[in-house]
Design a protein around this motif. Structure first.
Motif, short mmCIF file in Angstrom:
data_model
loop_
_atom_site.label_atom_id
_atom_site.label_comp_id
_atom_site.label_asym_id
_atom_site.label_seq_id
_atom_site.Cartn_x
_atom_site.Cartn_y
_atom_site.Cartn_z
N ARG A 173 -1.01 3.75 4.78
CA ARG A 173 -1.61 2.83 4.68
C ARG A 173 -1.39 1.27 5.91
NH1 ARG A 173 3.13 -1.16 5.04
NH2 ARG A 173 4.97 -0.95 5.72
N VAL A 174 -1.99 0.53 5.25
CA VAL A 174 -2.32 -0.38 6.81
C VAL A 174 -2.35 -1.78 6.22
CG1 VAL A 174 -4.27 -1.14 7.91
CG2 VAL A 174 -4.52 0.98 7.03
N VAL A 175 -1.82 -2.86 6.50
CA VAL A 175 -1.61 -3.65 6.10
C VAL A 175 -2.44 -5.00 7.57
CG1 VAL A 175 0.82 -5.66 6.31
CG2 VAL A 175 1.42 -3.49 6.29
N PHE A 176 -2.77 -5.31 6.35
CA PHE A 176 -3.84 -6.31 6.89
C PHE A 176 -3.65 -7.77 7.44
CE2 PHE A 176 -6.99 -2.68 6.00
CZ PHE A 176 -7.21 -2.90 7.61
N GLU A 177 -3.29 -8.74 7.52
CA GLU A 177 -2.84 -10.11 8.36
C GLU A 177 -4.83 -10.66 7.60
OE1 GLU A 177 -0.31 -11.35 11.04
OE2 GLU A 177 1.41 -10.47 10.35
N GLN A 178 -4.75 -11.67 7.43
CA GLN A 178 -6.14 -12.35 7.10
C GLN A 178 -5.47 -13.63 7.12
OE1 GLN A 178 -7.50 -8.97 3.78
NE2 GLN A 178 -9.36 -9.98 5.32
N VAL A 209 -2.24 -8.17 2.88
CA VAL A 209 -3.01 -7.31 2.45
C VAL A 209 -2.75 -5.89 2.88
CG1 VAL A 209 -5.18 -7.09 1.01
CG2 VAL A 209 -4.79 -8.96 1.44
N THR A 210 -1.22 -5.36 1.86
CA THR A 210 -1.09 -3.95 1.72
C THR A 210 -2.69 -3.08 0.96
OG1 THR A 210 0.76 -4.37 2.05
CG2 THR A 210 0.81 -2.19 1.32
N VAL A 211 -3.17 -2.04 1.79
CA VAL A 211 -3.75 -1.60 1.41
C VAL A 211 -3.14 -0.49 1.43
CG1 VAL A 211 -6.41 -0.31 1.58
CG2 VAL A 211 -5.74 -2.98 2.16
N ALA A 212 -3.88 0.91 0.79
CA ALA A 212 -3.22 2.35 0.35
C ALA A 212 -4.26 3.34 0.46
CB ALA A 212 -2.43 2.72 -0.66
N CYS A 213 -4.30 3.83 1.36
CA CYS A 213 -5.52 5.64 1.48
C CYS A 213 -4.75 6.64 -0.07
CB CYS A 213 -5.27 6.36 2.72
SG CYS A 213 -6.74 7.95 3.13
N VAL A 214 -5.53 6.88 -0.56
CA VAL A 214 -5.54 7.39 -2.17
C VAL A 214 -6.82 8.65 -1.86
CG1 VAL A 214 -3.84 6.18 -2.84
CG2 VAL A 214 -6.54 6.38 -3.47
N GLU A 215 -6.37 10.03 -2.41
CA GLU A 215 -6.91 10.40 -2.62
C GLU A 215 -8.38 10.16 -3.23
OE1 GLU A 215 -5.64 14.74 -3.37
OE2 GLU A 215 -4.80 14.70 -1.57
N GLY A 216 -9.61 10.29 -3.80
CA GLY A 216 -10.73 10.33 -4.40
C GLY A 216 -10.68 10.43 -5.60
N GLU A 217 -10.02 11.69 -6.40
CA GLU A 217 -10.06 11.59 -7.46
C GLU A 217 -8.84 11.94 -8.22
OE1 GLU A 217 -11.77 15.69 -7.74
OE2 GLU A 217 -13.80 15.51 -6.96
N SER A 218 -7.58 11.95 -7.14
CA SER A 218 -6.07 12.10 -7.79
C SER A 218 -5.59 10.88 -7.66
CB SER A 218 -5.39 13.12 -7.06
OG SER A 218 -4.98 13.07 -5.98
N PHE A 219 -6.05 10.37 -7.17
CA PHE A 219 -5.66 8.49 -6.73
C PHE A 219 -4.34 8.67 -6.26
CE2 PHE A 219 -8.68 7.25 -8.66
CZ PHE A 219 -9.57 6.07 -8.40
N GLN A 220 -3.41 9.83 -6.08
CA GLN A 220 -2.60 10.43 -5.14
C GLN A 220 -2.23 9.80 -3.18
OE1 GLN A 220 0.79 11.10 -6.86
NE2 GLN A 220 -0.88 11.61 -8.46
N PRO A 221 -1.59 8.94 -2.77
CA PRO A 221 -1.40 8.98 -1.15
C PRO A 221 -2.01 10.34 -0.34
CG PRO A 221 0.63 8.05 -2.87
CD PRO A 221 0.20 9.47 -3.49
#
Length: 135
Positions: A87-92, A108-120
């Protein structure tokens, strides 16, 4: 890592009262994050296609401080505040072009997920390095 992007307020961005509709600030934030990644050489469609990962918003905190209005020229400032494995937390913040007081600011907290499963998924190392974080 800090990015800056200009935005012009169009009539379609405003509400009945003439100020920028609150949800449109989230659109400005989204563009700011996308442009920050682009400035580092990462296109989100290429990340999905070649590396099989997506970035999805999982948390937003926003303070609306003052309104922007039609035809204002704004600056969207995007800064990496925290970087985890998945994950990445951005201050905007959004400012009028020549002002130093924000109109709107958020995290804004953004999670990185696998494109097909949406798993972290782990954030690709190249992105971590570009954001200023090594191994």
């Amino acid at each position: 890592m800090v990015g800056e992007m200009p935005v012009r307020v169009y009539y379609e961005d405003t509400d009945h009262g003439g100020g920028v509709y609150y949800a449109n600030y989230l659109r400005f934030f989204e563009r700011g994050r996308t442009e920050l990644l682009r400035s580092l050489g990462f296109e989100q469609d290429a990340l999905a296609g070649k590396q099989g990962v997506l970035f999805v918003v999982c948390r937003v905190e926003v303070d609306y401080l003052r309104p922007a209005v039609f035809n204002d020229l704004l600056r969207v400032i995007t800064e990496v505040a925290e970087l985890g494995r998945a994950r990445v937390v951005f201050e905007q913040a959004v400012y009028r072009q020549d002002e130093h007081r924000p109109l709107c600011q958020g995290r804004v907290t953004v999670a990185c997920v696998e494109g097909e499963s949406f798993q972290p998924a782990r954030i690709p190392e190249g992105i971590r390095q570009a954001l200023g974080y090594g191994h």
